[in-house]
Write a protein that holds these residues in place. Structure first.
Motif, PDB file in Angstrom:
ATOM      1  N   PRO A 240       0.832  -1.204   0.000  1.00  0.00           N
ATOM      2  CA  PRO A 240       0.000   0.000   0.000  1.00  0.00           C
ATOM      3  C   PRO A 240       0.868   1.257   0.000  1.00  0.00           C
ATOM      4  N   ALA A 241       0.370   2.310  -0.647  1.00  0.00           N
ATOM      5  CA  ALA A 241       1.047   3.601  -0.664  1.00  0.00           C
ATOM      6  C   ALA A 241       0.070   4.671  -0.190  1.00  0.00           C
ATOM      7  N   ALA A 242       0.407   5.927  -0.380  1.00  0.00           N
ATOM      8  CA  ALA A 242      -0.436   7.023   0.093  1.00  0.00           C
ATOM      9  C   ALA A 242      -1.638   7.245  -0.816  1.00  0.00           C
ATOM     10  N   ASN A 243      -2.654   7.919  -0.301  1.00  0.00           N
ATOM     11  CA  ASN A 243      -3.822   8.346  -1.063  1.00  0.00           C
ATOM     12  C   ASN A 243      -4.600   7.196  -1.690  1.00  0.00           C
ATOM     13  N   GLY A 244      -4.626   6.055  -0.999  1.00  0.00           N
ATOM     14  CA  GLY A 244      -5.383   4.916  -1.494  1.00  0.00           C
ATOM     15  C   GLY A 244      -4.743   4.202  -2.664  1.00  0.00           C
TER      16      GLY A 244
ATOM     17  N   SER B 198       5.489   0.846 -10.423  1.00  0.00           N
ATOM     18  CA  SER B 198       4.155   1.283 -10.827  1.00  0.00           C
ATOM     19  C   SER B 198       3.384   1.773  -9.614  1.00  0.00           C
ATOM     20  N   ASP B 199       2.639   2.849  -9.794  1.00  0.00           N
ATOM     21  CA  ASP B 199       1.624   3.280  -8.831  1.00  0.00           C
ATOM     22  C   ASP B 199       0.273   3.094  -9.488  1.00  0.00           C
ATOM     23  N   PHE B 200      -0.678   2.520  -8.751  1.00  0.00           N
ATOM     24  CA  PHE B 200      -1.994   2.270  -9.327  1.00  0.00           C
ATOM     25  C   PHE B 200      -3.060   2.328  -8.246  1.00  0.00           C
TER      26      PHE B 200
END
Length: 233
Positions: free
Chosen positions: A52-56, A82-84
C-alpha cells in the motif's frame, strides 16, 4: 538484459465497480522472487513487491539483477515501479517508471496519467495520448491477469498503455498443466496471447498466487521466469 523487464505480459479487463467493493478480493501486499533463465541457462534473479502507498494507491515494483554471464559482467539491472489504484479488480495505472542500468547504454522510460491524458517520456522522446478507463501498463499486466483468473475468467482483454498509444491486448486460458519450479510442483492453468502477438506463455495457480509460477516469452530473447518463493497476505 535490456528485454528482461520481467512479467510484462499484456492483458486486460475493465470493470466499473468501486475498488472498496472488492477490497477483500484483490491482493494488498506480497513479495515474490524468481529465477530468470535465458535459453535454459541462469541469467538473474527478480523480485516483485506489492505494498500500500499514500492516497489509497498501491506501489508495485519489479527489480531484476543480472547474476550470470554477460548480464553479471556488465552489472546489468532493471527496475520497474508502478503506482496504481484498484478500480474494481483492475490495477488501473497512475504512473510507471522503468530504469535499466548497465556498463553500456542505460535506459529510462516514464508514464504518468493526468486528467485523462497519458504522458510518456522515453529517454529523450515524449509522447502524449488519451487515457482509457480501466487502463493498465506492462508492469502490472500479469497481476491484472492473475486477479481475473482468480475470478474465473477464461479470456480477457485489457486497454494497455504502451509507448505511443493505448493498445487492446487479449489473452486466453489454453489448458491445464503440471508445472515444476523451485517453489514446488503445481497444477497450473496455461495462459497464452490470443491476438496477433505470439511468443508468450504463463502458468498460474490463481487460487494460490496472483502472479505466475512460471512465465516464458520469446520477444527479446528466450526468457523464462520460475517462482522461487512467495510471501503475501
Amino acid at each position: 538484459m535490456t528485454k528482461t523487464t520481467l512479467l510484462r505480459a499484456s492483458l486486460g479487463l475493465a470493470l466499473a465497480l468501486p475498488a472498496a467493493a472488492f477490497a477483500a478480493d484483490v491482493p494488498q501486499s506480497f513479495t515474490a522472487t524468481y529465477h530468470v533463465l535465458q535459453g535454459g541457462s541462469p541469467l538473474g534473479d527478480a523480485t516483485l513487491t506489492l505494498k500500500p502507498a499514500a492516497n489509497g494507491q498501491f506501489e508495485y515494483t519489479n527489480r531484476t539483477q543480472g547474476t550470470s554471464g554477460l548480464a553479471a559482467a556488465l552489472g546489468a539491472s532493471v527496475s520497474e515501479t508502478s503506482d496504481f489504484t484498484w478500480a474494481g479488480k483492475v490495477p488501473q495505472a497512475v504512473s510507471y517508471r522503468y530504469e535499466m542500468a548497465s556498463a553500456l547504454k542505460p535506459k529510462t522510460r516514464s508514464l504518468v496519467v493526468q486528467g485523462g491524458t497519458v504522458q510518456v517520456q522515453d529517454n529523450k522522446k515524449s509522447y502524449t495520448y488519451p487515457a482509457a478507463p480501466g487502463m493498465v501498463e506492462r508492469n502490472t499486466l500479469p497481476l491484472a491477469l492473475g486477479v481475473a483468473l482468480r475470478g474465473g475468467a477464461q479470456q480477457v482483454s485489457f486497454p494497455v498503455a504502451v509507448k505511443q498509444q493505448v493498445e487492446t491486448q487479449q489473452f486466453k486460458v489454453a489448458g491445464k498443466e503440471k508445472v515444476t519450479v523451485p517453489a514446488g510442483t503445481f497444477d497450473a492453468v496455461r495462459v497464452e496471447r490470443a491476438d496477433e502477438a505470439k511468443g508468450f506463455s504463463a502458468w498460474y495457480v490463481p487460487t494460490k498466487y496472483p502472479v505466475p509460477v512460471k512465465l516464458a516469452q520469446s520477444d527479446g530473447g528466450d526468457l523464462t521466469l520460475e517462482l522461487v518463493k512467495f510471501q503475501g497476505k
